[in-house]
Write an enzyme that holds these catalytic residues in place. Structure first.
Site, PDB file in Angstrom:
ATOM      1  N   GLU A  47       0.626  -1.250   0.057  1.00  0.00           N
ATOM      2  CA  GLU A  47      -0.173  -0.102  -0.009  1.00  0.00           C
ATOM      3  C   GLU A  47       0.851   1.068  -0.183  1.00  0.00           C
ATOM      4  O   GLU A  47       1.918   1.287   0.674  1.00  0.00           O
ATOM      5  CB  GLU A  47      -0.848   0.246   1.444  1.00  0.00           C
ATOM      6  CG  GLU A  47      -1.838  -0.920   1.618  1.00  0.00           C
ATOM      7  CD  GLU A  47      -2.720  -0.914   2.787  1.00  0.00           C
ATOM      8  OE1 GLU A  47      -2.965  -1.709   3.426  1.00  0.00           O
ATOM      9  OE2 GLU A  47      -2.598   0.355   3.294  1.00  0.00           O
ATOM     10  N   CYS A  80       3.217   8.465   1.089  1.00  0.00           N
ATOM     11  CA  CYS A  80       3.854   7.600   2.141  1.00  0.00           C
ATOM     12  C   CYS A  80       4.041   6.306   1.461  1.00  0.00           C
ATOM     13  O   CYS A  80       3.126   5.634   0.653  1.00  0.00           O
ATOM     14  CB  CYS A  80       2.598   7.636   3.041  1.00  0.00           C
ATOM     15  SG  CYS A  80       2.989   6.391   4.418  1.00  0.00           S
ATOM     16  N   CYS A 122       5.484  -7.019   7.983  1.00  0.00           N
ATOM     17  CA  CYS A 122       6.366  -6.665   8.983  1.00  0.00           C
ATOM     18  C   CYS A 122       6.768  -7.482   9.952  1.00  0.00           C
ATOM     19  O   CYS A 122       5.854  -8.137  10.422  1.00  0.00           O
ATOM     20  CB  CYS A 122       5.783  -5.313   9.608  1.00  0.00           C
ATOM     21  SG  CYS A 122       7.078  -4.323  10.512  1.00  0.00           S
ATOM     22  N   CYS A 162       4.374  -4.368  16.476  1.00  0.00           N
ATOM     23  CA  CYS A 162       3.815  -3.584  17.291  1.00  0.00           C
ATOM     24  C   CYS A 162       2.229  -3.724  17.582  1.00  0.00           C
ATOM     25  O   CYS A 162       1.584  -4.232  16.543  1.00  0.00           O
ATOM     26  CB  CYS A 162       3.851  -2.385  16.663  1.00  0.00           C
ATOM     27  SG  CYS A 162       5.644  -1.741  16.524  1.00  0.00           S
ATOM     28  N   CYS A 214      -0.629  -2.213  15.433  1.00  0.00           N
ATOM     29  CA  CYS A 214      -0.269  -1.849  13.937  1.00  0.00           C
ATOM     30  C   CYS A 214      -0.905  -3.073  12.992  1.00  0.00           C
ATOM     31  O   CYS A 214      -0.755  -3.978  13.266  1.00  0.00           O
ATOM     32  CB  CYS A 214       0.943  -1.604  13.815  1.00  0.00           C
ATOM     33  SG  CYS A 214       1.464  -1.490  12.037  1.00  0.00           S
ATOM     34  N   GLY A 246       6.143  -2.127   6.882  1.00  0.00           N
ATOM     35  CA  GLY A 246       7.409  -2.340   7.180  1.00  0.00           C
ATOM     36  C   GLY A 246       8.342  -1.484   7.827  1.00  0.00           C
ATOM     37  O   GLY A 246       7.935  -0.305   8.350  1.00  0.00           O
ATOM     38  N   GLU A 247       9.426  -2.023   8.317  1.00  0.00           N
ATOM     39  CA  GLU A 247      10.379  -1.418   9.025  1.00  0.00           C
ATOM     40  C   GLU A 247      11.496  -0.857   8.115  1.00  0.00           C
ATOM     41  O   GLU A 247      12.252  -1.889   7.824  1.00  0.00           O
ATOM     42  CB  GLU A 247      10.780  -2.186  10.563  1.00  0.00           C
ATOM     43  CG  GLU A 247      12.117  -1.838  11.028  1.00  0.00           C
ATOM     44  CD  GLU A 247      11.968  -0.195  11.412  1.00  0.00           C
ATOM     45  OE1 GLU A 247      10.872   0.151  11.908  1.00  0.00           O
ATOM     46  OE2 GLU A 247      13.135   0.642  10.966  1.00  0.00           O
ATOM     47  N   SER A 275      10.745   6.632   9.024  1.00  0.00           N
ATOM     48  CA  SER A 275      10.303   6.347  10.232  1.00  0.00           C
ATOM     49  C   SER A 275      10.694   5.084  10.725  1.00  0.00           C
ATOM     50  O   SER A 275      10.563   3.990   9.888  1.00  0.00           O
ATOM     51  CB  SER A 275       8.943   6.392  10.218  1.00  0.00           C
ATOM     52  OG  SER A 275       7.987   6.261  11.545  1.00  0.00           O
ATOM     53  N   SER A 315       9.209   6.201  16.433  1.00  0.00           N
ATOM     54  CA  SER A 315       8.153   5.851  16.822  1.00  0.00           C
ATOM     55  C   SER A 315       8.332   5.552  18.363  1.00  0.00           C
ATOM     56  O   SER A 315       9.004   4.710  18.651  1.00  0.00           O
ATOM     57  CB  SER A 315       7.610   4.811  16.071  1.00  0.00           C
ATOM     58  OG  SER A 315       7.418   4.729  14.830  1.00  0.00           O
ATOM     59  N   LEU A 316       8.110   6.371  19.297  1.00  0.00           N
ATOM     60  CA  LEU A 316       8.330   6.570  20.473  1.00  0.00           C
ATOM     61  C   LEU A 316       7.163   5.765  21.404  1.00  0.00           C
ATOM     62  O   LEU A 316       7.326   4.606  21.915  1.00  0.00           O
ATOM     63  CB  LEU A 316       8.693   7.805  21.405  1.00  0.00           C
ATOM     64  CG  LEU A 316       9.113   7.979  22.682  1.00  0.00           C
ATOM     65  CD1 LEU A 316      10.278   6.988  22.667  1.00  0.00           C
ATOM     66  CD2 LEU A 316       9.670   9.391  22.816  1.00  0.00           C
ATOM     67  N   HIS A 317       5.860   6.453  21.125  1.00  0.00           N
ATOM     68  CA  HIS A 317       4.656   5.939  21.752  1.00  0.00           C
ATOM     69  C   HIS A 317       4.589   5.692  23.208  1.00  0.00           C
ATOM     70  O   HIS A 317       3.547   5.207  23.657  1.00  0.00           O
ATOM     71  CB  HIS A 317       4.279   4.558  20.854  1.00  0.00           C
ATOM     72  CG  HIS A 317       3.955   4.685  19.492  1.00  0.00           C
ATOM     73  ND1 HIS A 317       3.823   5.905  18.933  1.00  0.00           N
ATOM     74  CD2 HIS A 317       4.760   3.835  18.579  1.00  0.00           C
ATOM     75  CE1 HIS A 317       3.953   5.848  17.459  1.00  0.00           C
ATOM     76  NE2 HIS A 317       4.290   4.737  17.285  1.00  0.00           N
ATOM     77  N   ASN A 372      -5.243   4.912  15.233  1.00  0.00           N
ATOM     78  CA  ASN A 372      -5.927   4.537  14.224  1.00  0.00           C
ATOM     79  C   ASN A 372      -6.773   2.948  14.555  1.00  0.00           C
ATOM     80  O   ASN A 372      -6.136   2.107  14.598  1.00  0.00           O
ATOM     81  CB  ASN A 372      -5.454   4.537  12.920  1.00  0.00           C
ATOM     82  CG  ASN A 372      -6.485   4.955  11.689  1.00  0.00           C
ATOM     83  OD1 ASN A 372      -7.723   4.741  12.081  1.00  0.00           O
ATOM     84  ND2 ASN A 372      -6.071   5.288  10.808  1.00  0.00           N
ATOM     85  N   CYS A 392      -2.402   2.055   8.435  1.00  0.00           N
ATOM     86  CA  CYS A 392      -1.492   1.195   7.823  1.00  0.00           C
ATOM     87  C   CYS A 392      -1.971  -0.125   7.589  1.00  0.00           C
ATOM     88  O   CYS A 392      -2.179  -0.791   8.549  1.00  0.00           O
ATOM     89  CB  CYS A 392      -0.230   1.091   8.304  1.00  0.00           C
ATOM     90  SG  CYS A 392       0.260   2.783   9.004  1.00  0.00           S
TER      91      CYS A 392
HETATM   92  N1  SAH Z   1       8.347   0.663  11.051  1.00  0.00           N
HETATM   93  C1  SAH Z   1       8.224   2.105  10.864  1.00  0.00           C
HETATM   94  C2  SAH Z   1       7.381   2.652   9.784  1.00  0.00           C
HETATM   95  C3  SAH Z   1       6.034   2.259   9.655  1.00  0.00           C
HETATM   96  S1  SAH Z   1       4.697   2.741  10.829  1.00  0.00           S
HETATM   97  C4  SAH Z   1       8.027   2.611  12.457  1.00  0.00           C
HETATM   98  O1  SAH Z   1       7.582   1.877  13.236  1.00  0.00           O
HETATM   99  O2  SAH Z   1       7.889   3.909  12.717  1.00  0.00           O
HETATM  100  C5  SAH Z   1       4.628   4.396  10.657  1.00  0.00           C
HETATM  101  C6  SAH Z   1       4.038   4.951  12.039  1.00  0.00           C
HETATM  102  O3  SAH Z   1       2.513   4.670  12.288  1.00  0.00           O
HETATM  103  C7  SAH Z   1       4.576   4.561  13.145  1.00  0.00           C
HETATM  104  O4  SAH Z   1       4.905   5.473  14.052  1.00  0.00           O
HETATM  105  C8  SAH Z   1       3.691   3.504  13.762  1.00  0.00           C
HETATM  106  O5  SAH Z   1       3.945   3.010  15.171  1.00  0.00           O
HETATM  107  C9  SAH Z   1       2.482   4.150  13.533  1.00  0.00           C
HETATM  108  N2  SAH Z   1       1.047   3.432  13.476  1.00  0.00           N
HETATM  109  C10 SAH Z   1       1.062   2.220  12.840  1.00  0.00           C
HETATM  110  N3  SAH Z   1      -0.010   1.726  13.238  1.00  0.00           N
HETATM  111  C11 SAH Z   1      -0.975   2.714  13.766  1.00  0.00           C
HETATM  112  C12 SAH Z   1      -2.314   2.810  14.065  1.00  0.00           C
HETATM  113  N4  SAH Z   1      -3.012   1.977  13.994  1.00  0.00           N
HETATM  114  N5  SAH Z   1      -2.565   3.794  14.633  1.00  0.00           N
HETATM  115  C13 SAH Z   1      -1.547   4.987  14.737  1.00  0.00           C
HETATM  116  N6  SAH Z   1      -0.411   4.920  14.476  1.00  0.00           N
HETATM  117  C14 SAH Z   1       0.082   3.727  13.929  1.00  0.00           C
END
Ligand code: SAH
Length: 344
Positions: free
Chosen positions: A93, A106, A113, A117, A120, A160-161, A192, A215-217, A291, A334
């Site tokens: 995508e 994007c 992946c 996480c 995701c 993907g990472e 990212s 991606s800290l979260h 999301n 995503c």
């Molecule tokens: N693997 C990389 C890039 C892909 S994800 C990474 O982890 O950064 C891109 C961003 O979207 C990341 O910050 C990820 O944590 C976030 N993300 C993934 N799924 C999500 C969701 N359902 N809601 C909000 N952010 C999300």
């Protein structure tokens, strides 16, 4: 014999390749322009390439193109979500977003992946393979061709990472920003990562002018581990140090992504801890209301609470933005579109 993926070659490599085919080196420049400036999707479009060379290319080379299988267009904001088919019948995508500053695409960097996480959708079915540089490039080329407008910004934030596909990512960035190609400014490229420390350190040494987003979260090791398995390998302090060093070596301010999940990481205490963690750093925080995906029970933080979180962080002198929620009316998160197609 495996065919040469010519769209993944830089100009020098392409020169060597055409010379091996018995051609003059200037043919490489012509070919390169067809692929990376005119975005040709077929040898037939390449009008100044002689038929004899086209025949040789058809035999020994591969002109990688991704094929749009579905395009969803948001009625609210014009966001377009593309589902592309790859040569081996896998799908990825990509998303086109319209901002005041231009068109941003994007892209995905892998099929699936392996990072796991918990919020995701891209990781639910695991990892299949890395994308080649040409497959990453062609997501942008196909979209630019489709809309007939110049893409100015690229974010590697799809499935993907990217740092788990490091060599191909670097090649992709160099081709994308090459002055002989589409020539997107490195400053307009964001990568990212979930935080693979050794690769962040490698990337810093490349001294590119791209933006790195982490991606800290979460603001504590314990909470981060719960959301992101990669945190078990690389401790939060270790990853933040690597990001600081990235800034020191490249001069590029770090971006931190923080997806707000109701009741998990969105309290006043979370904001305070995050503020303390980042206060002395040259940091930009991007808050993303999570999301929700149907496979998990996560809910996104209410609007007022998002604003309160932002205000609290700003008290620490941190620049904070709230991600505009684009394309909410299409398969938003995503990996959702690909999953829907592959599950029938
Ligand atoms: N693997 C990389 C890039 C892909 S994800 C990474 O982890 O950064 C891109 C961003 O979207 C990341 O910050 C990820 O944590 C976030 N993300 C993934 N799924 C999500 C969701 N359902 N809601 C909000 N952010 C999300």
């Amino acid at each position: 014999m495996e065919k040469t993926d010519i769209k993944s070659l830089n100009l020098e490599e392409l020169k060597t390749y055409v010379t091996q085919l018995g051609e003059k080196p200037f043919r490489a420049k012509q070919l390169y322009e067809w692929m990376h400036v005119h975005l040709a999707r077929d040898y037939e479009e390449m009008t100044n390439i002689p038929g004899s060379l086209k025949e040789k290319l058809k035999e020994s080379a591969q002109l990688t193109t991704v094929i749009p299988k579905e395009v969803q267009i948001s009625k609210e904001d014009g966001t377009r979500k593309y589902l592309f088919e790859l040569g081996d019948e896998n799908f990825v995508e990509s998303v086109l977003m319209r901002y005041q500053y231009g068109l941003s695409v994007c892209i995905s960097s892998q099929v699936g992946c392996k990072m796991g996480c918990s919020f995701c959708a891209s990781t639910l079915d695991g990892w299949l393979r890395n994308l080649t540089p040409s497959e990453m490039l062609d997501q942008i080329y196909a979209i630019q061709k489709d809309v007939g407008e110049r893409v100015s910004h690229v974010v590697v934030m799809g499935t993907g990472e990217p740092l788990d596909n490091y060599e191909n990512l670097l090649k992709f960035i160099r081709l994308l920003t090459d002055e002989n190609g589409l020539h997107i400014s490195q400053r307009n490229v964001t990568v990212s990562t979930c935080g693979i420390v050794p690769r962040i350190r490698d990337l810093a040494k490349e001294k590119l002018q791209i933006t790195l987003a982490l991606s800290l979260h979460a603001s504590s090791q314990q909470k981060r581990e719960k959301l992101m398995p990669v945190a078990k390998t690389y401790d939060i302090r270790e990853v933040l140090l690597a990001c600081e060093d990235y800034y020191k070596l490249t001069g590029r301010r770090m971006s931190y992504e923080y997806s707000l999940i109701a009741g998990e990481n969105d309290s006043g205490e979370d904001a305070k801890k995050l503020g303390e963690l980042l206060s002395k750093k040259s940091a930009h925080v991007n808050l993303i209301p999570v999301n929700p995906i149907k496979e998990r029970s996560y809910r996104s933080t209410a609007k007022e609470a998002v604003l309160a979180f932002k205000n609290k962080l700003e008290k620490y002198g941190i620049t904070v933005t709230i991600r505009r929620e684009l394309g909410r009316d299409i398969d938003g998160a995503c990996g959702q579109l690909r999953r829907r197609i592959e599950k029938g």
